[in-house]
Design an enzyme around this catalytic site. Structure first.
Site, PDB file in Angstrom:
ATOM      1  N   LEU A  12       0.806  -1.222   0.000  1.00 27.07           N
ATOM      2  CA  LEU A  12       0.000   0.000   0.000  1.00 27.07           C
ATOM      3  C   LEU A  12       0.841   1.275   0.000  1.00 27.07           C
ATOM      4  O   LEU A  12       0.481   2.272   0.601  1.00 27.07           O
ATOM      5  CB  LEU A  12      -0.967  -0.016   1.193  1.00 27.07           C
ATOM      6  CG  LEU A  12      -2.046  -1.100   1.118  1.00 27.07           C
ATOM      7  CD1 LEU A  12      -2.977  -1.033   2.320  1.00 27.07           C
ATOM      8  CD2 LEU A  12      -2.858  -0.968  -0.172  1.00 27.07           C
ATOM      9  N   THR A  36       2.549  -4.633   6.910  1.00 26.69           N
ATOM     10  CA  THR A  36       2.226  -3.900   8.139  1.00 26.69           C
ATOM     11  C   THR A  36       0.733  -3.602   8.063  1.00 26.69           C
ATOM     12  O   THR A  36       0.298  -2.712   7.317  1.00 26.69           O
ATOM     13  CB  THR A  36       3.035  -2.584   8.204  1.00 26.69           C
ATOM     14  OG1 THR A  36       4.394  -2.896   7.958  1.00 26.69           O
ATOM     15  CG2 THR A  36       2.881  -1.872   9.521  1.00 26.69           C
ATOM     16  N   HIS A 188      11.710   1.079 -21.680  1.00 28.46           N
ATOM     17  CA  HIS A 188      10.975   2.344 -21.505  1.00 28.46           C
ATOM     18  C   HIS A 188      11.732   3.252 -20.546  1.00 28.46           C
ATOM     19  O   HIS A 188      11.924   4.444 -20.800  1.00 28.46           O
ATOM     20  CB  HIS A 188       9.566   2.051 -20.969  1.00 28.46           C
ATOM     21  CG  HIS A 188       8.876   3.231 -20.364  1.00 28.46           C
ATOM     22  ND1 HIS A 188       9.181   3.701 -19.093  1.00 28.46           N
ATOM     23  CD2 HIS A 188       7.922   4.064 -20.846  1.00 28.46           C
ATOM     24  CE1 HIS A 188       8.443   4.767 -18.829  1.00 28.46           C
ATOM     25  NE2 HIS A 188       7.666   4.999 -19.877  1.00 28.46           N
ATOM     26  N   ASN A 189      12.173   2.691 -19.427  1.00 29.23           N
ATOM     27  CA  ASN A 189      12.873   3.509 -18.437  1.00 29.23           C
ATOM     28  C   ASN A 189      14.214   4.002 -18.974  1.00 29.23           C
ATOM     29  O   ASN A 189      14.610   5.139 -18.720  1.00 29.23           O
ATOM     30  CB  ASN A 189      13.075   2.728 -17.139  1.00 29.23           C
ATOM     31  CG  ASN A 189      11.832   2.742 -16.273  1.00 29.23           C
ATOM     32  OD1 ASN A 189      10.719   2.817 -16.788  1.00 29.23           O
ATOM     33  ND2 ASN A 189      11.995   2.666 -14.977  1.00 29.23           N
ATOM     34  N   TYR A 193      15.353   7.824 -19.303  1.00 24.81           N
ATOM     35  CA  TYR A 193      16.630   8.434 -18.898  1.00 24.81           C
ATOM     36  C   TYR A 193      17.175   9.291 -20.052  1.00 24.81           C
ATOM     37  O   TYR A 193      17.674  10.390 -19.834  1.00 24.81           O
ATOM     38  CB  TYR A 193      17.674   7.353 -18.581  1.00 24.81           C
ATOM     39  CG  TYR A 193      17.686   6.789 -17.185  1.00 24.81           C
ATOM     40  CD1 TYR A 193      16.543   6.269 -16.600  1.00 24.81           C
ATOM     41  CD2 TYR A 193      18.866   6.719 -16.463  1.00 24.81           C
ATOM     42  CE1 TYR A 193      16.566   5.704 -15.327  1.00 24.81           C
ATOM     43  CE2 TYR A 193      18.913   6.168 -15.181  1.00 24.81           C
ATOM     44  CZ  TYR A 193      17.761   5.659 -14.618  1.00 24.81           C
ATOM     45  OH  TYR A 193      17.798   5.099 -13.369  1.00 24.81           O
ATOM     46  N   HIS A 453      44.868 -12.173 -33.960  1.00 22.34           N
ATOM     47  CA  HIS A 453      43.421 -12.390 -33.811  1.00 22.34           C
ATOM     48  C   HIS A 453      42.705 -12.571 -35.150  1.00 22.34           C
ATOM     49  O   HIS A 453      41.504 -12.793 -35.169  1.00 22.34           O
ATOM     50  CB  HIS A 453      42.796 -11.229 -33.027  1.00 22.34           C
ATOM     51  CG  HIS A 453      43.258 -11.175 -31.598  1.00 22.34           C
ATOM     52  ND1 HIS A 453      42.925 -12.140 -30.681  1.00 22.34           N
ATOM     53  CD2 HIS A 453      44.064 -10.298 -30.944  1.00 22.34           C
ATOM     54  CE1 HIS A 453      43.476 -11.851 -29.511  1.00 22.34           C
ATOM     55  NE2 HIS A 453      44.189 -10.738 -29.657  1.00 22.34           N
TER      56      HIS A 453
HETATM   57  C1  6PG Z   1       7.562   5.150 -14.663  1.00 24.10           C
HETATM   58  C2  6PG Z   1       8.875   5.508 -14.029  1.00 24.10           C
HETATM   59  C3  6PG Z   1       8.997   4.817 -12.710  1.00 24.10           C
HETATM   60  C4  6PG Z   1      10.048   5.389 -11.803  1.00 24.10           C
HETATM   61  C5  6PG Z   1      11.436   5.252 -12.305  1.00 24.10           C
HETATM   62  C6  6PG Z   1      12.377   6.257 -11.699  1.00 24.10           C
HETATM   63  O1  6PG Z   1       7.609   4.610 -15.747  1.00 24.10           O
HETATM   64  O2  6PG Z   1       6.534   5.456 -14.068  1.00 24.10           O
HETATM   65  O3  6PG Z   1       9.915   5.093 -14.855  1.00 24.10           O
HETATM   66  O4  6PG Z   1       9.134   3.448 -12.973  1.00 24.10           O
HETATM   67  O5  6PG Z   1       9.753   6.693 -11.520  1.00 24.10           O
HETATM   68  O6  6PG Z   1      11.872   3.961 -11.975  1.00 24.10           O
HETATM   69  O7  6PG Z   1      13.628   5.842 -12.015  1.00 24.10           O
HETATM   70  P1  6PG Z   1      14.940   6.458 -11.431  1.00 24.10           P
HETATM   71  O8  6PG Z   1      14.730   6.597  -9.950  1.00 24.10           O
HETATM   72  O9  6PG Z   1      15.981   5.446 -11.757  1.00 24.10           O
HETATM   73  O10 6PG Z   1      15.098   7.768 -12.102  1.00 24.10           O
END
Ligand code: 6PG
Length: 484
Positions: A12, A36, A188-189, A193, A453
């Protein structure tokens, strides 16, 4: 106790709570559980007050409330807690029931967990959920993978709570077996970045290169958000730049310049290294966060290498336009690289990824949502087997339209000493990928010179390897030829 709940959510924290409320809004009966248990009472007495949400104080109580096949979604911290809950759930669930992990788990863990849970006769889903707090509450992008047999049981809930694109299509569809869902979320993440780093470089150039204030940059991002860069991250950047601290000065200027990270960008880069796919822009975005974290060293080095101050002389509007084009071209490169990575992973892990479908899932709800992803979807609609985004006519034309200003911006940054690792690696990748001949012929000669090589020749068929006794003192024996 009558089994009347459609799904249980364990955990939660904010994402878990918001997903539960979202499911409740869509007419599903949800059981909330937390290790918890006081958090369950607290949630029921506050956020969940007046809803149909049920609370459970033990896993046994939770299970008794669930209709079969039971669906249990974990919204707990990635890593050990997921394994611990799976173990406990296996003790109370039955064959055919479904365990879902909605955290940012490493895809290799999800592959292992899917096999393990299936070996016990249950089904498993590892799903990406993107969109932060607000997305979870109002409509996230959801990327599920795992046991295909689980999907029909989860689909109605996930597609109901997911974000929708303009025509009503949900930003959620089956991604693939095993760790496919978490792999796509990880990518995606990584792209997230990259997008964030590109925006930060544009900001840095405008701030230190053009001498612009946060208010002026707010106006620029406002304008950018109406065109091809229209996206959630540009939108929040616009708003961040306008935000004032209590003393009326821009809050952004008060924030310490050291970036945090939770690991998904790093995982993306590690996976790309394993597969030999050059996602150079995401790698630079991860390393840029690392450089930013070296604050103490930077402070010392800044004293040792004081930059010379150069005054900006030029047409600011023209430069802002050039920076916008550099950002757009670099973004195209980043997504090209991200899609190359997913293609390689699909081959490696035997996933049948639907690339246009992924663009659609990312089109709404998630952190990288943008107009741009609609163009990627169009590119895959035009050619489902498209193996390089750059070669799609739309993106080819877009890059060609930006390339002059892209070079101009990178040159300006280099001259002024403003670091633009993402802009410049994107340009270097572009120049590399469009070079029919690179200097790797010399590199192969060097490898053969010092380590026998071997090399292939331009005048012989591929796969035939040669060794030269470069010094006259080497032996006749070459080392074995293999590429990792
Ligand atoms: C999402 C974000 C989420 C999260 C990241 C932050 O898609 O909603 O990517 O998963 O905010 O993991 O990543 P960092 O802390 O590595 O910037």
């Amino acid at each position: 106790m009558e089994p009347r709940a459609d799904i249980a959510v364990i955990g939660l924290a904010v994402m878990g709570q918001n997903l539960i409320l979202n499911m409740n809004d869509h007419g599903f009966t949800v059981v909330a559980y937390n290790r918890t248990t006081s958090k369950v009472d607290d949630f029921l007495a506050n956020e969940a007050k007046g809803t149909n949400i049920l609370g459970a104080r033990s896993l046994a109580e939770m299970v008794a409330l669930l209709k079969k096949p039971r669906r249990v979604m974990l919204m707990v911290k990635a890593g050990k807690p997921v394994d611990e809950f799976i173990e406990q759930l296996l003790g109370v669930l039955e064959p055919g029931d479904i365990i879902i992990d909605g955290g940012n788990s490493l895809f290799e863990d999800t592959i292992r967990r899917t096999q393990y849970v299936e070996s016990k006769g249950l089904l498993y889903i590892g799903t990406g959920v993107s969109g932060g707090e607000e997305g979870a509450r109002r409509g996230p992008s959801i990327m599920p993978g795992g046991s295909p047999a689980a999907w029909p049981h989860v689909k109605p809930i996930f597609q109901a709570i997911a974000a929708k694109v303009a025509d009503g299509t949900p930003c959620c569809d089956w991604v693939g077996e095993g760790g496919a869902g978490h792999y796509v979320k990880m990518t995606h993440n990584g792209i997230e970045y990259g997008d964030m780093q590109l925006i930060c470089e544009a900001y840095h150039l405008m701030k230190d290169g053009l001498g612009m204030t946060p208010d002026e940059m707010h106006e620029v991002f406002k304008e950018w958000n109406t065109g091809e860069l229209d996206s959630y991250l540009i939108e929040i950047t616009r708003d961040i730049l306008a935000k004032k601290d209590d003393d009326g000065t821009p809050l952004v200027d008060k924030i310490l310049d050291t970036a945090g990270q939770k690991g998904t960008g790093k995982w993306t880069v590690i996976s790309s290294q394993e597969m030999g796919i050059p996602i150079t822009l995401i790698a630079e975005a991860v390393y840029s966060r690392c450089v930013s974290a070296l604050k103490d060293q930077r402070v010392k080095a800044a004293k040792a290498f004081k930059p010379g101050k150069t005054r900006f002389a030029g047409d600011r509007r023209e430069w802002v336009h050039a920076i916008r084009q550099a950002l757009y071209a670099s973004k195209i490169i980043s997504y090209t690289q991200g899609y190359m990575l997913m293609r390689a992973a699909a081959q490696q892990y035997s996933w049948h990824l639907n690339y246009g479908g992924i663009a659609l899932m990312w089109r709404g709800g998630c952190i990288i949502r943008s107009v741009f992803l609609g163009e990627i979807k169009n590119a895959f609609d035009r050619k489902p087997k498209l193996d390089n985004l750059l070669l799609d006519p739309f993106f080819k034309k877009a890059i060609k339209g930006c390339v002059r200003n892209w070079r101009k911006v990178v040159s300006m940054a280099v001259r002024k000493g403003i670091p633009v690792p993402a802009f410049s690696t994107a340009l270097a990748f572009f120049d590399g990928i469009r070079s029919e001949r690179l200097p790797a012929n010399l590199l192969q000669a060097q490898r053969d010179y010092f380590g026998a090589h071997t090399y292939e020749r331009v005048d012989k068929p591929r796969g035939e390897f040669f060794h030269t006794n470069w010094t006259g003192t080497g032996g006749r024996v070459a080392s074995s030829t293999y590429t990792v």
